[in-house]
Motif scaffolding. Structure first.
Motif, PDB file in Angstrom:
ATOM      1  N   TYR A  74       4.690   4.120   2.539  1.00 20.76           N
ATOM      2  CA  TYR A  74       4.644   2.907   2.072  1.00 20.76           C
ATOM      3  C   TYR A  74       4.491   1.891   3.063  1.00 20.76           C
ATOM      4  O   TYR A  74       5.033   1.845   4.237  1.00 20.76           O
ATOM      5  CB  TYR A  74       5.962   2.541   1.188  1.00 20.76           C
ATOM      6  CG  TYR A  74       6.135   3.388   0.038  1.00 20.76           C
ATOM      7  CD1 TYR A  74       5.674   2.882  -1.122  1.00 20.76           C
ATOM      8  CD2 TYR A  74       6.880   4.776   0.294  1.00 20.76           C
ATOM      9  CE1 TYR A  74       5.814   3.830  -2.334  1.00 20.76           C
ATOM     10  CE2 TYR A  74       7.139   5.331  -0.981  1.00 20.76           C
ATOM     11  CZ  TYR A  74       6.424   5.105  -2.126  1.00 20.76           C
ATOM     12  OH  TYR A  74       6.826   5.628  -3.067  1.00 20.76           O
ATOM     13  N   TYR A  75       3.737   0.747   2.750  1.00 18.48           N
ATOM     14  CA  TYR A  75       3.217  -0.121   3.860  1.00 18.48           C
ATOM     15  C   TYR A  75       3.152  -1.600   3.198  1.00 18.48           C
ATOM     16  O   TYR A  75       2.874  -1.642   1.861  1.00 18.48           O
ATOM     17  CB  TYR A  75       2.104   0.129   4.550  1.00 18.48           C
ATOM     18  CG  TYR A  75       1.908   1.330   5.334  1.00 18.48           C
ATOM     19  CD1 TYR A  75       1.927   1.247   6.673  1.00 18.48           C
ATOM     20  CD2 TYR A  75       1.739   2.624   4.983  1.00 18.48           C
ATOM     21  CE1 TYR A  75       2.110   2.094   7.591  1.00 18.48           C
ATOM     22  CE2 TYR A  75       1.768   3.811   5.566  1.00 18.48           C
ATOM     23  CZ  TYR A  75       1.944   3.575   6.887  1.00 18.48           C
ATOM     24  OH  TYR A  75       2.068   4.729   7.748  1.00 18.48           O
ATOM     25  N   SER A  76       3.334  -2.588   3.884  1.00 19.06           N
ATOM     26  CA  SER A  76       3.195  -3.977   3.286  1.00 19.06           C
ATOM     27  C   SER A  76       2.500  -4.828   4.479  1.00 19.06           C
ATOM     28  O   SER A  76       2.539  -4.429   5.616  1.00 19.06           O
ATOM     29  CB  SER A  76       4.530  -4.635   3.106  1.00 19.06           C
ATOM     30  OG  SER A  76       5.391  -4.686   3.994  1.00 19.06           O
ATOM     31  N   PRO A 129      10.635   2.421  -0.945  1.00 20.19           N
ATOM     32  CA  PRO A 129       9.493   2.675  -1.684  1.00 20.19           C
ATOM     33  C   PRO A 129       9.067   1.337  -2.439  1.00 20.19           C
ATOM     34  O   PRO A 129       9.889   0.433  -2.823  1.00 20.19           O
ATOM     35  CB  PRO A 129      10.082   3.503  -2.823  1.00 20.19           C
ATOM     36  CG  PRO A 129      11.316   4.195  -2.145  1.00 20.19           C
ATOM     37  CD  PRO A 129      11.899   2.947  -1.381  1.00 20.19           C
ATOM     38  N   ILE A 130       7.889   1.222  -2.999  1.00 23.17           N
ATOM     39  CA  ILE A 130       7.329  -0.008  -3.685  1.00 23.17           C
ATOM     40  C   ILE A 130       6.868   0.599  -4.915  1.00 23.17           C
ATOM     41  O   ILE A 130       6.444   1.579  -5.199  1.00 23.17           O
ATOM     42  CB  ILE A 130       6.107  -0.542  -2.835  1.00 23.17           C
ATOM     43  CG1 ILE A 130       6.405  -0.808  -1.435  1.00 23.17           C
ATOM     44  CG2 ILE A 130       5.401  -1.444  -3.552  1.00 23.17           C
ATOM     45  CD1 ILE A 130       5.314  -1.145  -0.346  1.00 23.17           C
ATOM     46  N   LYS A 136      -9.270  -1.790   1.221  1.00 26.62           N
ATOM     47  CA  LYS A 136      -8.781  -3.053   1.985  1.00 26.62           C
ATOM     48  C   LYS A 136      -7.844  -2.637   2.831  1.00 26.62           C
ATOM     49  O   LYS A 136      -7.641  -3.141   3.828  1.00 26.62           O
ATOM     50  CB  LYS A 136      -8.500  -3.968   0.834  1.00 26.62           C
ATOM     51  CG  LYS A 136      -8.446  -5.493   1.416  1.00 26.62           C
ATOM     52  CD  LYS A 136      -9.949  -5.866   1.448  1.00 26.62           C
ATOM     53  CE  LYS A 136     -10.156  -7.004   2.453  1.00 26.62           C
ATOM     54  NZ  LYS A 136     -11.174  -7.110   3.222  1.00 26.62           N
ATOM     55  N   TYR A 137      -6.897  -1.647   2.657  1.00 27.94           N
ATOM     56  CA  TYR A 137      -5.861  -1.333   3.726  1.00 27.94           C
ATOM     57  C   TYR A 137      -6.279  -1.010   5.017  1.00 27.94           C
ATOM     58  O   TYR A 137      -5.809  -1.393   5.890  1.00 27.94           O
ATOM     59  CB  TYR A 137      -5.078  -0.113   3.051  1.00 27.94           C
ATOM     60  CG  TYR A 137      -5.634   1.164   3.198  1.00 27.94           C
ATOM     61  CD1 TYR A 137      -5.520   1.829   4.092  1.00 27.94           C
ATOM     62  CD2 TYR A 137      -6.513   1.551   2.061  1.00 27.94           C
ATOM     63  CE1 TYR A 137      -6.123   3.212   4.252  1.00 27.94           C
ATOM     64  CE2 TYR A 137      -7.127   2.777   2.303  1.00 27.94           C
ATOM     65  CZ  TYR A 137      -6.805   3.682   3.260  1.00 27.94           C
ATOM     66  OH  TYR A 137      -7.519   4.967   3.183  1.00 27.94           O
ATOM     67  N   PHE A 163       0.830  -1.197   0.037  1.00 28.92           N
ATOM     68  CA  PHE A 163       0.013   0.013  -0.008  1.00 28.92           C
ATOM     69  C   PHE A 163       0.879   1.209  -0.219  1.00 28.92           C
ATOM     70  O   PHE A 163       1.917   1.250   0.832  1.00 28.92           O
ATOM     71  CB  PHE A 163      -0.928   0.021   1.111  1.00 28.92           C
ATOM     72  CG  PHE A 163      -1.654   1.287   1.272  1.00 28.92           C
ATOM     73  CD1 PHE A 163      -2.866   1.581   0.560  1.00 28.92           C
ATOM     74  CD2 PHE A 163      -1.394   2.401   2.146  1.00 28.92           C
ATOM     75  CE1 PHE A 163      -3.420   2.468   0.717  1.00 28.92           C
ATOM     76  CE2 PHE A 163      -2.148   3.209   2.315  1.00 28.92           C
ATOM     77  CZ  PHE A 163      -3.392   3.389   1.690  1.00 28.92           C
ATOM     78  N   TYR A 164       0.240   2.268  -0.705  1.00 28.91           N
ATOM     79  CA  TYR A 164       0.926   3.451  -0.846  1.00 28.91           C
ATOM     80  C   TYR A 164       0.035   4.733  -0.334  1.00 28.91           C
ATOM     81  O   TYR A 164      -1.041   4.518  -1.106  1.00 28.91           O
ATOM     82  CB  TYR A 164       1.774   3.900  -2.144  1.00 28.91           C
ATOM     83  CG  TYR A 164       2.021   5.321  -2.030  1.00 28.91           C
ATOM     84  CD1 TYR A 164       3.224   5.810  -1.462  1.00 28.91           C
ATOM     85  CD2 TYR A 164       1.188   6.343  -2.734  1.00 28.91           C
ATOM     86  CE1 TYR A 164       3.446   7.315  -1.577  1.00 28.91           C
ATOM     87  CE2 TYR A 164       1.645   7.594  -3.041  1.00 28.91           C
ATOM     88  CZ  TYR A 164       2.545   8.269  -2.123  1.00 28.91           C
ATOM     89  OH  TYR A 164       3.048   9.443  -2.450  1.00 28.91           O
TER      90      TYR A 164
END
Length: 191
Positions: free
Chosen positions: A82-84, A166-167, A154-155, A65-66
């Protein structure tokens, strides 16, 4: 005497039927054969407090997710950066079923009959093919709009943790555009 025998036999048949039914219900379901291997969805500009976001979910249950800039308007809490994380197999199956229910392969590539609502971009990877859809949210059929926002939001229901790296996303709406120029986040995009 005959009626007692008949009631007894009918009772045994009923019990055996119910036992069989319960045994059939307890069998594990066969794994679902999902065609989709990955989706990416981005939210972009609107006339209001829309946030620029991007989400990537794939068949390995990886969730990325960004959260970008929040456009001016009513203040609200947003997640930036940025998240995972990881989703469950059940969530992945549900995602596939929701997209199948709206016949994603048959959807148009563009839904842009309006200009003042939020921009959306969805990329679906399936069976070696790619389906790209861009839309203004109000231009989408209601059932499709609900699925798009279920994906985009959904995040909020997945446990995600910040990541420093960064993704890279294939969707591009999550980046602020001014006069047709796309502004990437301050960090260089890497895969």
């Amino acid at each position: 005497m005959e009626s007692r025998k008949s009631l007894f036999v009918n009772g045994i048949v009923l019990v055996l039927f119910l036992v069989g039914l319960l045994m059939a219900c307890n069998k594990p379901l066969a794994p679902r054969n999902n065609e989709i291997t990955k989706i990416e969805i981005a939210t972009g500009e609107c006339f209001g407090p829309c946030q620029f976001t991007a989400t990537s979910i794939d068949s390995s249950l990886s969730f990325k997710f960004y959260g970008g800039k929040l456009l001016p308007g009513k203040k609200r809490k947003v997640i930036k950066g940025y998240y995972s994380g990881t989703i469950s197999k059940q969530t992945w199956d549900t995602l596939n079923m929701k997209l199948e229910a709206i016949h994603y392969k048959k959807l148009a590539s563009h839904y842009d009959n309006s200009a003042d609502d939020q921009s959306l971009e969805l990329i679906i990877y399936y069976q070696g093919k790619v389906k790209r859809i861009t839309a203004q949210s109000v231009s989408l059929p209601d059932s499709v709009n609900k699925v798009f926002y279920w994906l985009a939001d959904k995040y909020k229901s997945v446990k995600i943790t910040p990541t420093k790296a960064p993704i890279r996303f294939d969707v591009t709406l999550q980046y602020l555009r001014v006069g047709g120029i796309k502004f990437l986040p301050p960090t260089k995009q890497i895969k």
